[in-house]
Structure formats: structure tokens, C-alpha cells
Design a protein around this motif. Structure first.
Motif, PDB file in Angstrom:
ATOM      1  N   LEU A  67       9.058  -6.134   5.334  1.00 28.54           N
ATOM      2  CA  LEU A  67       9.103  -6.684   6.683  1.00 28.54           C
ATOM      3  C   LEU A  67       7.951  -7.667   6.844  1.00 28.54           C
ATOM      4  CD1 LEU A  67       9.966  -3.511   8.790  1.00 28.54           C
ATOM      5  CD2 LEU A  67      11.503  -5.323   8.007  1.00 28.54           C
ATOM      6  N   THR A  69       6.615  -9.025   9.627  1.00 27.83           N
ATOM      7  CA  THR A  69       5.829  -9.055  10.870  1.00 27.83           C
ATOM      8  C   THR A  69       4.344  -8.824  10.640  1.00 27.83           C
ATOM      9  OG1 THR A  69       6.590  -6.789  11.202  1.00 27.83           O
ATOM     10  CG2 THR A  69       7.566  -8.487  12.584  1.00 27.83           C
ATOM     11  N   ARG A  70       4.009  -8.175   9.557  1.00 24.41           N
ATOM     12  CA  ARG A  70       2.591  -7.935   9.259  1.00 24.41           C
ATOM     13  C   ARG A  70       1.802  -9.241   9.338  1.00 24.41           C
ATOM     14  NH1 ARG A  70      -0.049  -4.919   4.200  1.00 24.41           N
ATOM     15  NH2 ARG A  70      -2.031  -5.974   4.227  1.00 24.41           N
ATOM     16  N   ILE A  88      11.716 -14.456   9.253  1.00 23.74           N
ATOM     17  CA  ILE A  88      12.303 -13.204   9.759  1.00 23.74           C
ATOM     18  C   ILE A  88      13.728 -13.482  10.235  1.00 23.74           C
ATOM     19  CG2 ILE A  88      12.180 -11.488  11.619  1.00 23.74           C
ATOM     20  CD1 ILE A  88       9.060 -11.718  11.328  1.00 23.74           C
ATOM     21  N   GLN A  93      15.790  -9.967   9.416  1.00 22.71           N
ATOM     22  CA  GLN A  93      15.042  -8.719   9.316  1.00 22.71           C
ATOM     23  C   GLN A  93      15.035  -8.003  10.666  1.00 22.71           C
ATOM     24  OE1 GLN A  93      11.175  -9.708   7.456  1.00 22.71           O
ATOM     25  NE2 GLN A  93      12.012  -8.693   5.651  1.00 22.71           N
ATOM     26  N   CYS A  96      12.197  -5.908  12.061  1.00 20.92           N
ATOM     27  CA  CYS A  96      11.010  -6.541  12.659  1.00 20.92           C
ATOM     28  C   CYS A  96      11.127  -6.677  14.175  1.00 20.92           C
ATOM     29  CB  CYS A  96      10.808  -7.933  12.070  1.00 20.92           C
ATOM     30  SG  CYS A  96      10.388  -7.968  10.323  1.00 20.92           S
ATOM     31  N   SER A  97      12.288  -6.416  14.721  1.00 19.68           N
ATOM     32  CA  SER A  97      12.575  -6.738  16.124  1.00 19.68           C
ATOM     33  C   SER A  97      11.632  -6.073  17.112  1.00 19.68           C
ATOM     34  CB  SER A  97      14.018  -6.366  16.462  1.00 19.68           C
ATOM     35  OG  SER A  97      14.894  -7.070  15.627  1.00 19.68           O
ATOM     36  N   LEU A 100       8.203  -7.630  16.879  1.00 14.66           N
ATOM     37  CA  LEU A 100       8.224  -8.983  17.460  1.00 14.66           C
ATOM     38  C   LEU A 100       8.213  -8.928  18.979  1.00 14.66           C
ATOM     39  CD1 LEU A 100      10.696 -11.094  15.288  1.00 14.66           C
ATOM     40  CD2 LEU A 100       8.215 -11.325  15.448  1.00 14.66           C
TER      41      LEU A 100
END
Length: 195
Positions: A67, A69-70, A88, A93, A96-97, A100
Motif C-alpha cells: 500500500l 499511503t505510507r 494509488i 489500491q 488505501c482508501s 487517504l
């Protein structure tokens, strides 16, 4: 020259399909992820984008893309963050929602906010609609417009009802016109009567 460019120009670079295959069997993958942890806080160029797209594609192809988002959370470089948010969306992905959405609620950068909203709509994460409704009135007009487009794209019944009600109850304004036009377009696409 930055680290990714150095990798590309070395025998272990990210710039060719052959080298991408070798990434899966070498320590370079870990080195790239470690480098990403640096967040590109100084510069992020088009070559970096191309190399990372190839790298992410190779990881996605064999199911090992983590993922992303990191890196949205840890970097302070706007261009890099926007690029990662776009990736993303590209790799859909959905995992990740939630993160986010949490970033969106705290984010100050309007351009980053817009990209997050577009990405959440693109990956069809309809659980965000209630949050979009919640933040709608406190946002600037350009963010409101993105929220409207996202709600329409998500085809959320709750969202459409909210926009219809907001349109009916608000005073004439640019955003009211934008809602009307968006709902009319939605109505044409869905062949239903909204307004």
C-alpha cells in the motif's frame, strides 16, 4: 544526480524491462523502498516518476506492491505526494482508501486534497460519501467542485440527495450552478429525473 537516476544508470537500474525482472531477485527493491522513505524532500523529477512507475508496475505484476499511503503520509514534497496518490488510483489500491480519507481531513494543501478526492472517486470507495457531505460546506469552492464531481462519479444515492437538497436550499451562486450542471449531466447519463 539522485539515487534513482544512479540506479537507472548502473547495471541494476530500473530503466529497462530486463532490469525490472532482476529487481524481484535482488536487494535493489529494498533499497528503492528505503529511498522512498526519504520522501523526496528535496527534488522529484520526471525521470524519478518514470522509474518509479516502472518499479511499481513490476511489483504490481507479481503481487508484491505494498500500500502506497505510507509515502503520502511521511513526505513533505508536494509533487512526490501527488505522484504517489495518482499511483494509488492507477493501481486501484482500495486498501488505501481509509487512510487517504484521514489524510484528506487534515490536509492543508489544496492540490493534494483535490488529488485525494479524485483518487477516492476513481477507486470507487463509496464509503467516503458521508465524509464528503460532512466537509462540503467548510471547503473552498474548488474543493467543493471536486467533491461534487466525486459524489456524482460514485453514483451515491445519499450523495445525490444531498446535492439536490443543497441546490434547492442554497442561494444563487457559482457552486449552485455547478451543482445544477453536474446533476443535469448525471441525470442524462442515468436517464432519471433529479431536479
Amino acid at each position: 544526480m539522485n539515487y534513482l537516476q544512479t540506479l537507472k544508470n548502473s547495471g541494476h537500474g530500473l530503466g529497462t524491462v530486463g532490469s525490472l525482472n532482476s529487481l524481484q531477485k535482488s536487494n535493489i527493491s529494498q533499497e528503492v523502498f528505503n529511498f522512498l522513505d526519504g520522501g523526496f524532500d528535496h527534488s522529484f523529477c520526471e525521470l524519478d516518476q518514470e522509474i518509479l512507475q516502472q518499479f511499481f508496475s513490476s511489483k504490481a505484476a507479481n503481487g508484491t506492491l505494498p500500500l502506497l499511503t505510507r509515502w503520502v503520509r511521511i513526505s513533505e514534497n508536494r509533487d512526490f505526494r501527488i505522484f504517489i496518490i495518482q499511483q494509488i488510483a492507477r493501481f486501484k489500491q482500495v486498501g488505501c482508501s481509509y487512510i487517504l480519507m484521514q489524510i484528506l481531513l487534515k490536509e492543508q494543501d489544496i492540490v493534494v486534497k483535490v488529488e485525494i478526492i479524485k483518487t477516492l472517486a476513481h477507486i470507487q470507495y463509496d464509503r467516503v460519501v458521508l465524509q464528503f457531505i460532512k466537509i462540503f460546506q467548510q471547503e473552498a469552492i474548488n474543493i467543493q467542485q471536486e467533491l461534487i464531481k466525486a459524489i456524482i462519479k460514485l453514483k451515491s444515492e445519499i450523495g445525490i440527495r444531498f446535492l439536490t437538497k443543497y441546490y434547492e436550499e442554497s442561494q444563487p451562486s457559482d457552486i449552485r450552478d455547478f451543482i445544477r450542471n453536474s446533476l443535469m449531466e448525471y441525470q442524462i447519463q442515468q436517464r432519471i429525473h433529479v431536479l
